[in-house]
Design an enzyme around this catalytic site. Structure first.
Site, mmCIF file in Angstrom:
data_model
loop_
_atom_site.group_PDB
_atom_site.id
_atom_site.type_symbol
_atom_site.label_atom_id
_atom_site.label_comp_id
_atom_site.label_asym_id
_atom_site.label_seq_id
_atom_site.Cartn_x
_atom_site.Cartn_y
_atom_site.Cartn_z
ATOM 1 N N ASP A 164 0.857 -1.182 0.000
ATOM 2 C CA ASP A 164 0.000 0.000 0.000
ATOM 3 C C ASP A 164 0.891 1.230 0.000
ATOM 4 O O ASP A 164 1.355 1.694 1.044
ATOM 5 C CB ASP A 164 -0.908 -0.022 1.229
ATOM 6 C CG ASP A 164 -2.030 0.998 1.132
ATOM 7 O OD1 ASP A 164 -2.088 1.728 0.131
ATOM 8 O OD2 ASP A 164 -2.848 1.047 2.064
ATOM 9 N N ALA A 165 1.159 1.752 -1.194
ATOM 10 C CA ALA A 165 2.071 2.882 -1.354
ATOM 11 C C ALA A 165 1.387 4.115 -1.932
ATOM 12 O O ALA A 165 1.849 5.228 -1.735
ATOM 13 C CB ALA A 165 3.251 2.487 -2.243
ATOM 14 N N LYS A 166 0.294 3.901 -2.681
ATOM 15 C CA LYS A 166 -0.487 4.983 -3.288
ATOM 16 C C LYS A 166 0.403 5.938 -4.084
ATOM 17 O O LYS A 166 0.252 7.156 -4.030
ATOM 18 C CB LYS A 166 -1.300 5.745 -2.242
ATOM 19 C CG LYS A 166 -2.326 4.866 -1.520
ATOM 20 C CD LYS A 166 -3.153 5.663 -0.535
ATOM 21 C CE LYS A 166 -4.206 4.802 0.134
ATOM 22 N NZ LYS A 166 -3.620 3.799 1.067
ATOM 23 N N ARG A 167 1.340 5.373 -4.832
ATOM 24 C CA ARG A 167 2.234 6.193 -5.644
ATOM 25 C C ARG A 167 1.480 6.810 -6.811
ATOM 26 O O ARG A 167 0.496 6.253 -7.298
ATOM 27 C CB ARG A 167 3.385 5.348 -6.176
ATOM 28 C CG ARG A 167 4.231 4.648 -5.124
ATOM 29 C CD ARG A 167 4.843 5.607 -4.145
ATOM 30 N NE ARG A 167 5.901 4.971 -3.359
ATOM 31 C CZ ARG A 167 6.352 5.433 -2.198
ATOM 32 N NH1 ARG A 167 5.825 6.533 -1.689
ATOM 33 N NH2 ARG A 167 7.325 4.813 -1.558
#
Length: 274
Positions: free
Chosen positions: A93-96
Protein backbone atom coordinates in the site's frame (compact mmCIF):
# COMPACT_ATOMS: atom_id res chain seq x y z
CA UNK A 1 1.77 -17.45 -10.56
CA UNK A 2 0.34 -14.04 -11.34
CA UNK A 3 -1.12 -11.84 -8.65
CA UNK A 4 -4.65 -12.75 -9.74
CA UNK A 5 -3.78 -16.45 -9.68
CA UNK A 6 -2.40 -16.10 -6.17
CA UNK A 7 -5.45 -14.14 -5.07
CA UNK A 8 -7.88 -16.74 -6.40
CA UNK A 9 -5.86 -19.54 -4.82
CA UNK A 10 -5.61 -17.89 -1.40
CA UNK A 11 -9.29 -16.92 -1.43
CA UNK A 12 -10.27 -20.53 -2.09
CA UNK A 13 -7.65 -22.21 0.09
CA UNK A 14 -8.33 -20.05 3.14
CA UNK A 15 -12.05 -19.62 2.38
CA UNK A 16 -11.51 -15.92 2.91
CA UNK A 17 -12.22 -12.46 1.52
CA UNK A 18 -10.22 -10.85 4.33
CA UNK A 19 -7.02 -8.89 3.88
CA UNK A 20 -5.07 -7.95 6.99
CA UNK A 21 -3.47 -4.53 6.72
CA UNK A 22 -0.08 -4.20 8.36
CA UNK A 23 -0.01 -0.63 9.70
CA UNK A 24 2.44 -0.81 12.62
CA UNK A 25 2.18 2.01 15.17
CA UNK A 26 4.76 1.43 17.95
CA UNK A 27 2.75 3.55 20.40
CA UNK A 28 -0.09 1.01 20.07
CA UNK A 29 2.05 -2.11 20.34
CA UNK A 30 1.41 -4.57 23.19
CA UNK A 31 3.00 -3.78 26.52
CA UNK A 32 6.25 -5.70 25.99
CA UNK A 33 6.91 -3.97 22.63
CA UNK A 34 5.25 -0.59 23.12
CA UNK A 35 7.10 2.42 21.81
CA UNK A 36 9.98 0.42 20.34
CA UNK A 37 10.19 1.04 16.59
CA UNK A 38 12.97 -1.52 16.36
CA UNK A 39 10.35 -4.21 17.06
CA UNK A 40 8.12 -3.41 14.08
CA UNK A 41 9.25 -6.55 12.29
CA UNK A 42 8.67 -8.72 15.35
CA UNK A 43 5.15 -7.37 15.83
CA UNK A 44 4.12 -7.70 12.18
CA UNK A 45 5.69 -11.14 11.73
CA UNK A 46 3.72 -12.42 14.71
CA UNK A 47 0.49 -11.08 13.19
CA UNK A 48 1.32 -12.71 9.86
CA UNK A 49 2.01 -16.07 11.49
CA UNK A 50 -1.22 -15.89 13.49
CA UNK A 51 -3.45 -15.08 10.50
CA UNK A 52 -1.79 -16.58 7.40
CA UNK A 53 -4.40 -19.34 7.11
CA UNK A 54 -7.30 -16.91 7.48
CA UNK A 55 -6.65 -14.28 4.80
CA UNK A 56 -6.65 -13.83 1.03
CA UNK A 57 -3.93 -11.13 1.18
CA UNK A 58 -1.68 -9.04 3.38
CA UNK A 59 -1.33 -5.28 2.85
CA UNK A 60 1.66 -3.55 4.45
CA UNK A 61 1.33 0.24 4.38
CA UNK A 62 4.75 1.61 3.49
CA UNK A 63 4.38 4.92 5.36
CA UNK A 64 4.15 3.16 8.73
CA UNK A 65 7.57 1.67 8.09
CA UNK A 66 9.23 4.64 6.41
CA UNK A 67 8.16 7.05 9.17
CA UNK A 68 10.38 5.11 11.57
CA UNK A 69 13.25 4.47 9.15
CA UNK A 70 12.15 0.84 9.17
CA UNK A 71 12.34 0.04 5.47
CA UNK A 72 14.88 -2.68 6.29
CA UNK A 73 12.30 -4.23 8.61
CA UNK A 74 9.74 -4.12 5.79
CA UNK A 75 12.21 -5.96 3.56
CA UNK A 76 12.62 -8.61 6.27
CA UNK A 77 8.86 -8.83 6.67
CA UNK A 78 8.36 -9.35 2.94
CA UNK A 79 10.94 -12.15 3.05
CA UNK A 80 9.19 -13.63 6.08
CA UNK A 81 5.84 -13.66 4.30
CA UNK A 82 7.40 -15.28 1.25
CA UNK A 83 8.94 -18.01 3.39
CA UNK A 84 6.08 -18.63 5.82
CA UNK A 85 2.95 -17.71 3.82
CA UNK A 86 4.00 -18.18 0.19
CA UNK A 87 0.42 -18.79 -0.94
CA UNK A 88 -0.81 -15.39 0.30
CA UNK A 89 -0.32 -12.42 -2.07
CA UNK A 90 1.11 -9.19 -0.69
CA UNK A 91 -0.25 -5.80 -1.73
CA UNK A 92 2.16 -2.95 -1.01
CA UNK A 93 0.00 0.00 0.00
CA UNK A 94 2.07 2.88 -1.35
CA UNK A 95 -0.49 4.98 -3.29
CA UNK A 96 2.23 6.19 -5.64
CA UNK A 97 1.40 8.58 -8.46
CA UNK A 98 4.09 10.38 -10.43
CA UNK A 99 5.37 10.95 -13.96
CA UNK A 100 6.65 8.03 -16.00
CA UNK A 101 10.38 8.22 -15.24
CA UNK A 102 9.76 8.55 -11.51
CA UNK A 103 7.05 5.90 -11.64
CA UNK A 104 9.62 3.54 -13.11
CA UNK A 105 11.69 3.93 -9.96
CA UNK A 106 8.68 3.46 -7.69
CA UNK A 107 7.87 0.28 -9.62
CA UNK A 108 11.40 -0.98 -8.99
CA UNK A 109 10.90 -0.21 -5.30
CA UNK A 110 7.59 -2.08 -5.08
CA UNK A 111 8.33 -5.11 -7.21
CA UNK A 112 12.11 -5.56 -7.10
CA UNK A 113 13.20 -4.15 -3.75
CA UNK A 114 10.21 -5.36 -1.74
CA UNK A 115 8.98 -8.14 -3.99
CA UNK A 116 5.31 -7.17 -3.71
CA UNK A 117 2.68 -8.94 -5.77
CA UNK A 118 0.60 -5.79 -6.23
CA UNK A 119 0.71 -2.09 -5.37
CA UNK A 120 -1.79 0.72 -4.80
CA UNK A 121 -1.56 3.75 -7.11
CA UNK A 122 -3.10 7.17 -7.60
CA UNK A 123 -4.40 7.59 -11.18
CA UNK A 124 -4.53 11.40 -10.99
CA UNK A 125 -1.56 11.94 -13.33
CA UNK A 126 -2.96 9.68 -16.01
CA UNK A 127 -2.08 6.44 -17.75
CA UNK A 128 1.60 7.20 -18.31
CA UNK A 129 2.02 7.28 -14.52
CA UNK A 130 0.46 3.80 -14.27
CA UNK A 131 2.10 2.12 -17.26
CA UNK A 132 5.55 1.45 -15.68
CA UNK A 133 3.94 -0.83 -13.11
CA UNK A 134 2.16 -2.80 -15.82
CA UNK A 135 5.51 -3.61 -17.44
CA UNK A 136 5.98 -6.14 -14.63
CA UNK A 137 4.17 -9.13 -16.05
CA UNK A 138 1.74 -10.74 -13.65
CA UNK A 139 1.91 -8.02 -11.02
CA UNK A 140 -1.23 -6.19 -9.88
CA UNK A 141 -2.00 -2.49 -9.57
CA UNK A 142 -4.97 -1.09 -7.65
CA UNK A 143 -6.06 2.42 -8.65
CA UNK A 144 -7.63 4.72 -6.10
CA UNK A 145 -11.23 5.11 -7.20
CA UNK A 146 -13.76 5.87 -4.42
CA UNK A 147 -11.81 6.13 -1.21
CA UNK A 148 -13.18 5.71 2.31
CA UNK A 149 -12.19 9.14 3.66
CA UNK A 150 -14.82 11.93 3.82
CA UNK A 151 -12.60 14.28 1.80
CA UNK A 152 -12.81 11.94 -1.16
CA UNK A 153 -15.94 13.84 -2.19
CA UNK A 154 -13.82 16.91 -2.93
CA UNK A 155 -12.69 15.39 -6.24
CA UNK A 156 -14.07 11.89 -6.66
CA UNK A 157 -17.73 12.95 -6.53
CA UNK A 158 -17.37 15.80 -9.02
CA UNK A 159 -18.88 15.53 -12.50
CA UNK A 160 -16.72 15.65 -15.61
CA UNK A 161 -18.55 17.95 -18.00
CA UNK A 162 -16.05 17.26 -20.79
CA UNK A 163 -16.66 13.47 -20.78
CA UNK A 164 -19.66 11.93 -22.51
CA UNK A 165 -22.45 11.32 -20.03
CA UNK A 166 -20.83 13.63 -17.47
CA UNK A 167 -19.75 10.82 -15.13
CA UNK A 168 -18.49 11.41 -11.64
CA UNK A 169 -14.71 11.28 -11.48
CA UNK A 170 -14.65 7.95 -9.65
CA UNK A 171 -16.98 6.47 -12.29
CA UNK A 172 -14.62 7.64 -15.02
CA UNK A 173 -11.65 6.04 -13.24
CA UNK A 174 -13.59 2.77 -13.02
CA UNK A 175 -14.38 2.87 -16.75
CA UNK A 176 -10.77 3.51 -17.67
CA UNK A 177 -9.56 0.69 -15.44
CA UNK A 178 -12.10 -1.78 -16.79
CA UNK A 179 -11.42 -0.70 -20.35
CA UNK A 180 -8.50 0.93 -22.18
CA UNK A 181 -6.03 1.08 -19.29
CA UNK A 182 -6.32 -2.61 -18.42
CA UNK A 183 -4.15 -3.83 -21.26
CA UNK A 184 -2.89 -7.01 -19.59
CA UNK A 185 -5.63 -7.68 -17.05
CA UNK A 186 -3.52 -6.39 -14.17
CA UNK A 187 -5.69 -3.59 -12.77
CA UNK A 188 -8.01 -3.43 -9.80
CA UNK A 189 -9.73 -0.60 -7.94
CA UNK A 190 -9.71 0.74 -4.38
CA UNK A 191 -13.23 1.45 -3.13
CA UNK A 192 -13.99 2.26 0.51
CA UNK A 193 -16.32 0.13 2.61
CA UNK A 194 -17.85 3.29 4.05
CA UNK A 195 -19.71 3.83 0.73
CA UNK A 196 -21.53 0.58 -0.15
CA UNK A 197 -23.74 2.27 -2.75
CA UNK A 198 -20.62 3.46 -4.55
CA UNK A 199 -19.12 -0.04 -4.30
CA UNK A 200 -22.18 -1.32 -6.15
CA UNK A 201 -21.85 1.44 -8.72
CA UNK A 202 -18.17 0.67 -9.32
CA UNK A 203 -18.96 -3.03 -9.60
CA UNK A 204 -21.59 -2.27 -12.26
CA UNK A 205 -19.05 -0.27 -14.28
CA UNK A 206 -16.14 -2.66 -13.70
CA UNK A 207 -17.73 -6.12 -13.44
CA UNK A 208 -14.53 -8.16 -13.66
CA UNK A 209 -11.96 -6.15 -11.73
CA UNK A 210 -10.84 -7.12 -8.23
CA UNK A 211 -11.88 -4.50 -5.69
CA UNK A 212 -9.64 -3.70 -2.74
CA UNK A 213 -12.00 -2.45 -0.05
CA UNK A 214 -10.57 -0.77 3.07
CA UNK A 215 -12.63 0.69 5.86
CA UNK A 216 -14.08 -2.39 7.58
CA UNK A 217 -13.45 -2.45 11.31
CA UNK A 218 -12.07 0.67 12.96
CA UNK A 219 -13.37 2.95 10.17
CA UNK A 220 -16.90 1.64 10.61
CA UNK A 221 -17.55 0.03 7.23
CA UNK A 222 -20.30 -2.61 7.19
CA UNK A 223 -18.76 -5.97 6.25
CA UNK A 224 -22.01 -7.60 5.13
CA UNK A 225 -23.07 -4.60 3.04
CA UNK A 226 -19.62 -4.56 1.46
CA UNK A 227 -19.90 -8.18 0.33
CA UNK A 228 -23.40 -7.73 -1.04
CA UNK A 229 -22.36 -4.64 -3.00
CA UNK A 230 -19.07 -5.85 -4.43
CA UNK A 231 -18.82 -9.62 -4.69
CA UNK A 232 -20.11 -11.29 -7.85
CA UNK A 233 -19.33 -14.47 -9.74
CA UNK A 234 -17.20 -12.45 -12.16
CA UNK A 235 -15.59 -10.00 -9.73
CA UNK A 236 -13.86 -10.75 -6.46
CA UNK A 237 -13.27 -8.45 -3.50
CA UNK A 238 -10.45 -8.06 -1.00
CA UNK A 239 -11.81 -6.63 2.24
CA UNK A 240 -9.13 -4.99 4.36
CA UNK A 241 -9.09 -4.66 8.12
CA UNK A 242 -6.05 -3.23 9.86
CA UNK A 243 -6.40 -1.74 13.33
CA UNK A 244 -9.28 -3.94 14.45
CA UNK A 245 -7.05 -6.98 13.92
CA UNK A 246 -3.62 -5.59 14.81
CA UNK A 247 -4.62 -4.01 18.10
CA UNK A 248 -7.26 -6.46 19.29
CA UNK A 249 -5.24 -6.78 22.51
CA UNK A 250 -2.56 -4.73 24.22
CA UNK A 251 -1.23 -7.68 26.19
CA UNK A 252 1.02 -10.65 25.65
CA UNK A 253 -1.84 -12.44 23.89
CA UNK A 254 -1.88 -9.89 21.04
CA UNK A 255 -1.20 -12.46 18.31
CA UNK A 256 -3.91 -14.81 19.57
CA UNK A 257 -6.31 -11.87 19.86
CA UNK A 258 -5.46 -10.80 16.31
CA UNK A 259 -6.22 -14.31 15.13
CA UNK A 260 -9.58 -14.30 16.91
CA UNK A 261 -10.46 -10.90 15.40
CA UNK A 262 -9.49 -12.12 11.93
CA UNK A 263 -11.55 -15.28 12.38
CA UNK A 264 -14.58 -13.24 13.41
CA UNK A 265 -14.26 -10.86 10.46
CA UNK A 266 -13.76 -13.70 8.01
CA UNK A 267 -16.87 -15.42 9.39
CA UNK A 268 -18.92 -12.23 9.00
CA UNK A 269 -17.77 -11.79 5.41
CA UNK A 270 -18.45 -15.44 4.57
CA UNK A 271 -21.90 -15.31 6.13
CA UNK A 272 -22.76 -12.41 3.81
CA UNK A 273 -21.85 -14.51 0.76
CA UNK A 274 -24.78 -16.88 1.23
Amino acid sequence: MTFLDMLRDATARNDSLLCVGLDPEPTRFPDQLRGDAHRIYDFCAAIVDATADLVCAFKPQIAYFAAHGAEDQLERLMQHMRANAPHVPVILDAKRGDIGSTAEQYAVEAFERYGADAVTLSPFMGFDSVLPYLQYQGKGAFLLCRTSNPGGDDLQAQRLASVEGQPLLYEHVARLAQGPWNRNGQLGLVVGATYPDEIARVRAIAPTLPLLIPGVGAQGGDAAATVRAGLTERGTIIVNSSRAVLYASGGADYAAAARAAAQATRATLNAARS
